[in-house]
Write a protein that holds these residues in place. Sequence first.
Motif, PDB file in Angstrom:
ATOM      1  N   LEU A   9       0.898  -1.385   0.116  1.00  0.00           N
ATOM      2  CA  LEU A   9      -0.125   0.146   0.192  1.00  0.00           C
ATOM      3  C   LEU A   9       0.765   1.089  -0.038  1.00  0.00           C
ATOM      4  O   LEU A   9       1.826   1.267   0.690  1.00  0.00           O
ATOM      5  CB  LEU A   9      -0.967   0.039   1.406  1.00  0.00           C
ATOM      6  CG  LEU A   9      -2.147  -0.944   1.234  1.00  0.00           C
ATOM      7  CD1 LEU A   9      -2.772  -1.141   2.621  1.00  0.00           C
ATOM      8  CD2 LEU A   9      -3.235  -0.560   0.103  1.00  0.00           C
ATOM      9  N   GLN A  17      -5.008  -4.025   8.308  1.00  0.00           N
ATOM     10  CA  GLN A  17      -4.509  -5.316   8.701  1.00  0.00           C
ATOM     11  C   GLN A  17      -3.120  -4.973   9.466  1.00  0.00           C
ATOM     12  O   GLN A  17      -2.887  -5.616  10.359  1.00  0.00           O
ATOM     13  CB  GLN A  17      -4.197  -6.065   7.408  1.00  0.00           C
ATOM     14  CG  GLN A  17      -5.564  -6.505   6.975  1.00  0.00           C
ATOM     15  CD  GLN A  17      -5.475  -7.542   5.832  1.00  0.00           C
ATOM     16  OE1 GLN A  17      -5.186  -8.679   6.000  1.00  0.00           O
ATOM     17  NE2 GLN A  17      -5.301  -7.171   4.411  1.00  0.00           N
ATOM     18  N   LYS A  40       1.536  -8.019  -0.703  1.00  0.00           N
ATOM     19  CA  LYS A  40       1.500  -9.291  -1.368  1.00  0.00           C
ATOM     20  C   LYS A  40       2.715  -9.517  -2.130  1.00  0.00           C
ATOM     21  O   LYS A  40       3.280  -8.521  -2.628  1.00  0.00           O
ATOM     22  CB  LYS A  40       0.153  -8.990  -2.502  1.00  0.00           C
ATOM     23  CG  LYS A  40      -1.123  -8.844  -1.939  1.00  0.00           C
ATOM     24  CD  LYS A  40      -2.103  -9.085  -3.132  1.00  0.00           C
ATOM     25  CE  LYS A  40      -3.377  -8.749  -2.508  1.00  0.00           C
ATOM     26  NZ  LYS A  40      -3.841  -7.371  -2.971  1.00  0.00           N
ATOM     27  N   LEU A  66      -1.949  -6.726 -11.444  1.00  0.00           N
ATOM     28  CA  LEU A  66      -1.403  -7.082 -10.376  1.00  0.00           C
ATOM     29  C   LEU A  66      -1.593  -6.073  -9.111  1.00  0.00           C
ATOM     30  O   LEU A  66      -1.537  -6.301  -7.873  1.00  0.00           O
ATOM     31  CB  LEU A  66       0.127  -7.480 -10.273  1.00  0.00           C
ATOM     32  CG  LEU A  66       0.353  -8.518 -11.352  1.00  0.00           C
ATOM     33  CD1 LEU A  66       1.868  -9.102 -11.365  1.00  0.00           C
ATOM     34  CD2 LEU A  66      -0.504  -9.823 -10.953  1.00  0.00           C
ATOM     35  N   ALA A  67      -1.306  -4.699  -9.389  1.00  0.00           N
ATOM     36  CA  ALA A  67      -1.410  -3.779  -8.496  1.00  0.00           C
ATOM     37  C   ALA A  67      -2.633  -2.706  -8.917  1.00  0.00           C
ATOM     38  O   ALA A  67      -2.865  -2.580 -10.122  1.00  0.00           O
ATOM     39  CB  ALA A  67      -0.157  -3.042  -8.650  1.00  0.00           C
ATOM     40  N   ASN A  68      -3.042  -2.195  -7.948  1.00  0.00           N
ATOM     41  CA  ASN A  68      -4.140  -0.959  -8.247  1.00  0.00           C
ATOM     42  C   ASN A  68      -3.218   0.146  -7.760  1.00  0.00           C
ATOM     43  O   ASN A  68      -3.159   0.458  -6.687  1.00  0.00           O
ATOM     44  CB  ASN A  68      -5.400  -1.012  -7.371  1.00  0.00           C
ATOM     45  CG  ASN A  68      -6.375   0.145  -7.354  1.00  0.00           C
ATOM     46  OD1 ASN A  68      -5.931   1.073  -8.073  1.00  0.00           O
ATOM     47  ND2 ASN A  68      -7.459  -0.027  -6.842  1.00  0.00           N
TER      48      ASN A  68
END
Lengths: 79, 229
Positions: A9, A17, A40, A66-68
Amino acid sequence: MKARVHVTLKTGVLDPQGKAIQHALSQLGFDGVEGVRTGKVFELELTDTDQAAARERVQQMCEQLLANTVIENYDIEIG
Amino acid sequence: MQAAVIVFPGSNCDRDIAVALERASGQRPHMVWHKDSTVPEVDLIALPGGFSYGDYLRCGAIAAHSPVMRDVKARAQKGTAVLGICNGFQVLIESGLLPGGLLRNESLKYICKDVGLEVETHDSIFTRRYRNGQRVVFPIAHGDGNYFIDEDGRRRLEDEERIAFRYCDAMGQVTPEANPNGSVANIAGIYNRERNVLGMMPHPERLADPLLGGRDGAAMFDGLVEALA
């Protein structure tokens, strides 16, 4: 060829989390953990032989799926 | 008004939205499977709630790349009305039709309850039957509804009046306590710039019939029929 992609992030995006894990670590007696950020890892098996070309392709994979990239950063390791 | 409901593997509100749309319009929506490459000619495309593709990777991320979404995107860009609810909102975000991201709820808990929402603007085909500032109650049911957008993005949404709904308390006040999931500025739903695409976490279709305990959601579907008929 193998590629490993780390997706985390972005700074400034709340990671609930990570916060929960940080709290659990302090409950376990691990002092001095000032922050935890979760993420991840993707391990890709590629047929590419050229490292630069592989990196470029994996970058496209990150951008498209794979990523935003609004909320996440990615980091690519090749080889 | 003819509508189409897109069905992904893992959609579970597709029938609910179809019932709400049929009740309002008198026309049964087309149910369109995610593998279809085209959507029939319709006035409204609805992306339902659920857990498309098991929420793998990120909620809505795999669905956003399913064959049918190519046509949904093209239609949205041509001006067809698109409504994404809950997982449908996540799919719209992942497909790039709406800005921002939807993160895990701040509490890390899946939340299923009725919430108060303030209608920010009735200037849209979706909210024309509501009043500005009206408080309505819709249910939420999600684990990943924590809307994130950076400061510049938030300001842009506000300046362009693209925030559709905000979480509010029983008095209609938008307060941090009324924010169920940690969303930036209590944002529960947003429009695209052209205002033909709405994505929202709460479920208007789940309170659109007195038998379900309320009908605050019905005005959205009645308004759409009025605007698109």
